[in-house]
Each structure stands twice: as structure tokens, then as C-alpha cells.
Design an enzyme around this catalytic site. Structure first.
Site, short mmCIF file in Angstrom:
data_model
loop_
_atom_site.label_atom_id
_atom_site.label_comp_id
_atom_site.label_asym_id
_atom_site.label_seq_id
_atom_site.Cartn_x
_atom_site.Cartn_y
_atom_site.Cartn_z
N GLY A 8 44.45 -5.28 18.35
CA GLY A 8 45.66 -4.60 18.07
C GLY A 8 45.98 -5.30 16.76
N SER A 10 45.79 -4.10 13.64
CA SER A 10 45.56 -3.35 12.36
C SER A 10 47.06 -2.89 11.71
CB SER A 10 44.88 -1.94 12.51
OG SER A 10 45.40 -1.26 13.43
N GLY A 12 51.73 -3.13 12.88
CA GLY A 12 52.77 -3.94 13.78
C GLY A 12 52.69 -5.34 13.65
N ARG A 33 40.87 0.32 16.74
CA ARG A 33 39.94 1.44 16.71
C ARG A 33 39.79 2.29 15.41
NH1 ARG A 33 41.82 4.80 22.17
NH2 ARG A 33 43.77 4.11 21.40
N TYR A 162 55.16 2.74 31.19
CA TYR A 162 54.83 1.30 30.17
C TYR A 162 55.17 0.25 30.66
CZ TYR A 162 55.43 -1.77 26.09
OH TYR A 162 55.35 -2.74 25.16
N LYS A 166 52.75 -4.00 31.67
CA LYS A 166 53.35 -4.99 30.92
C LYS A 166 53.68 -6.14 32.00
CE LYS A 166 52.74 -4.20 26.64
NZ LYS A 166 51.65 -4.81 25.87
N ILE A 208 60.22 -3.70 17.93
CA ILE A 208 59.74 -4.31 16.64
C ILE A 208 59.59 -3.04 15.73
CG2 ILE A 208 57.58 -5.14 15.62
CD1 ILE A 208 56.75 -6.39 18.10
N SER A 210 58.11 -0.92 13.49
CA SER A 210 56.50 -0.80 13.20
C SER A 210 56.16 0.73 13.20
CB SER A 210 55.89 -1.57 14.19
OG SER A 210 55.99 -0.91 15.53
#
Length: 318
Positions: A8, A10, A12, A33, A162, A166, A208, A210
Site C-alpha cells: 500500500g 503508492s 496516502g 497494484r 470496514y 480492522k 488521513i 489522502s
């Protein structure tokens, strides 16, 4: 010089972490990805290597570890950070089965698969350096880090797809924290191969600023925005700085702002403490404060439903 594998990476938080770790002198390998985003992030980070992969697949995680090990002169990375994740905030009844599975895949299984792959590499005697056992204390430890969320501490209306994965990450981190003690103890009884100590950490940021947050706003219900009013928003660089600073202190369970730290303190339960005295006192205070916060949040959700009815809910997915 440590080699860091960061999924992850790439955009943020991941992009901020990659930049900061590179500035601190680490060899950074970022994984994501999207090839275009990876190339852009590598330019932002200014150095090192990237791999395009789908981390929700078991075989892709195994390939990542093989490629990084080959790139790292036959040694597995010293630090592995499972940072890949994304939120699709909606009410549960509005969430398709496909999205529910996607949220579990990217927010839980991606980290669990990476943990499985790197632990196999780290405890493989052929991948360990031949060191006299008397010198094992001087070998830098290896670190497996996972990025969860403050959603792991408190359930909020609109994050039903979500927050459960987590929260599952938080439990996985607790279990792995204890599991690696077995590996750490076993290394003292190996046949001449001294493997480094393994440590596990969990980082739980809040909101965040992003591209991912921009996407979240497209599906977020108004009541979720009401419940989030006043929550602090951090930049990717601010989150990265706090996370790395507290990891350097050796902390296990890390929140990146004061609200997150209060949420963390109120639900520590059986998780290892960063500081037994501070965490204990803070948990007492947070538990009292939460007696007022939870009814307030419930009341806001109830009031919105009373005022607006089912507007915006139940449009639902199959």
C-alpha cells in the site's frame, strides 16, 4: 542499512511512510497494484524499488517475498509493513456481498497472507545468518507491522463493512505477538543458526487527508459525517512521523493522534501495554469519559433517523 517492504505504498499513509523511511536511510520496496501510482510514488520517495502485485492473493504475497529476498542479496527484508487497505463506508444493508468480501480481503486477508509468507521466510534456517549464539543480543530484530485503524477500537454507524476487518487485524496482531515468542524462544535451541528476534506491531491511524479519503466521502452516509465531526485530520506525512517515532520507542499498539490514543486506552483488554503505568491510568480515565461519549453518539444517530427517516438508507445492494 535495513530493508523495508511496504505494501500500500503508492499513496496516502504508505507514500508518507516510504518517503520518511527512505530519508532515514532504509532500502524501501513499495508494493501496490497500480503501476502508474507506483512510479509516481517512487519519484516522490526518491529511491529504491517497487513491485506491482495484488496483495489480496496468497500466491502474490509469496511472490513479493521471493522477489524482495532476491533483490536484497538473498536475505528477506528486515521490516515488513502490511499497510494496504481501503474503506468503503456504507450502512451494512446497503453494502453488496462483493464489497463486504472485498473489504475483508484488502483490510484483513492481505495482511494475514503477508504475515504467513514473511514468517515462513524469517524462521527458515537457510535464510538466517550464521552467528554465534553469544552474539544474538547484538543482532537487530525483525519487525512485522500492520496498519489497522481507530475503527478497530470503536464501531461507528456507516463503517460496518470496514471496521470488522480492522478489528480482526487487532486480534491477529495480539495473537502474532504471542506466537512469535515461540519462534524467539526456539532460536536459542537451533543447530548453530542464530535468527534475529521477531517483533509485531499494530498502527491505528484516524482520518488521513489522502486520495482514499476523497473516495470514502462519495459513499459516506450523512449520519457518519455527523458522528465524525470534530475528529482530527492528519496529513500522510504527519501520520508517518508519529507512527515511526513510536515504533522507534518499541511501542506495540500505536494510535497517531490524541483521540485515537484515548480510544485505544479504553479498549486495551488483553493487548500488550506500551507503558504499563501510563496505559493503566489512561484507560481508567478513558473508560469514565466513554460513559458520556457513547450515549452522545447513539443519540446523534437516533436523532438523525427521527428527523430524516430512512432517507439515504436501504437503497441497497444485493
Amino acid at each position: 542499512m535495513a530493508t523495508v517492504l511496504l505494501t500500500g505504498g503508492s499513496q496516502g499513509m504508505g507514500r508518507g511512510l516510504g518517503k520518511l523511511l527512505a530519508q532515514k536511510g532504509a532500502n524501501v520496496v513499495i508494493v501496490a497494484r497500480n503501476q502508474k501510482n507506483l512510479e509516481s510514488a517512487l519519484e516522490y520517495i526518491s529511491r529504491f524499488h517497487y513491485i506491482s502485485a495484488d496483495v489480496t492473493k496468497v500466491e502474490e504475497n509469496e511472490r513479493i517475498i521471493r522477489e524482495v529476498t532476491e533483490w536484497n542479496h538473498g536475505q528477506p527484508p528486515d521490516i515488513v509493513w502490511a499497510n494496504a487497505g481501503m474503506a468503503t463506508p456504507t450502512f451494512l444493508m446497503d453494502t453488496s456481498v462483493e464489497v463486504m468480501r472485498q473489504q475483508m480481503d484488502i483490510n484483513y486477508f492481505a495482511a494475514a497472507f503477508l504475515a504467513k509468507s514473511i514468517l515462513k521466510a524469517w524462521v527458515d534456517p537457510s535464510k538466517s545468518k550464521d552467528v554465534d549464539k553469544k552474539s544474538m543480543g547484538s543482532i537487530p530484530p525483525r519487525h512485522f507491522i500492520m496498519t489497522s485503524s481507530t475503527a478497530a477500537f470503536v464501531g461507528v454507524a456507516g463503517y460496518s463493512p470496514y471496521s470488522p476487518p480492522k478489528a480482526a487485524l487487532r486480534n491477529l496482531a495480539d495473537a502474532l505477538h504471542e506466537e512469535v515468542q515461540f519462534y524467539n524462544g526456539a532460536r536459542y535451541h537451533s543447530s548453530g543458526i542464530a535468527a534475529p528476534e521477531i517483533k509485531v506491531h499494530l498502527v491505528c491511524p484516524g482520518t488521513i487527508a489522502s486520495p482514499g479519503h476523497v473516495e470514502e466521502e462519495k459513499t459516506k452516509h450523512p449520519v457518519t459525517r455527523i458522528l465524525e465531526e470534530g475528529d482530527p485530520v492528519q496529513t500522510e506525512d504527519e501520520v508517518a512521523a508519529v507512527a515511526v517515532r513510536e515504533l522507534e520507542k518499541g511501542y506495540y499498539l500505536i494510535a497517531t493522534n490524541f483521540l485515537g490514543k484515548a480510544m485505544r486506552a479504553s479498549v486495551l483488554a488483553g493487548s500488550p501495554r506500551n507503558n504499563w503505568f501510563i496505559d493503566t491510568v489512561f484507560s481508567w480515565i478513558a473508560s469514565v469519559v466513554w460513559l458520556f461519549v457513547q450515549p452522545d453518539m447513539d443519540g446523534k444517530a437516533w436523532k438523525y433517523g427521527k428527523t430524516h427517516g430512512l432517507a439515504g438508507a436501504g437503497q441497497a445492494a444485493q
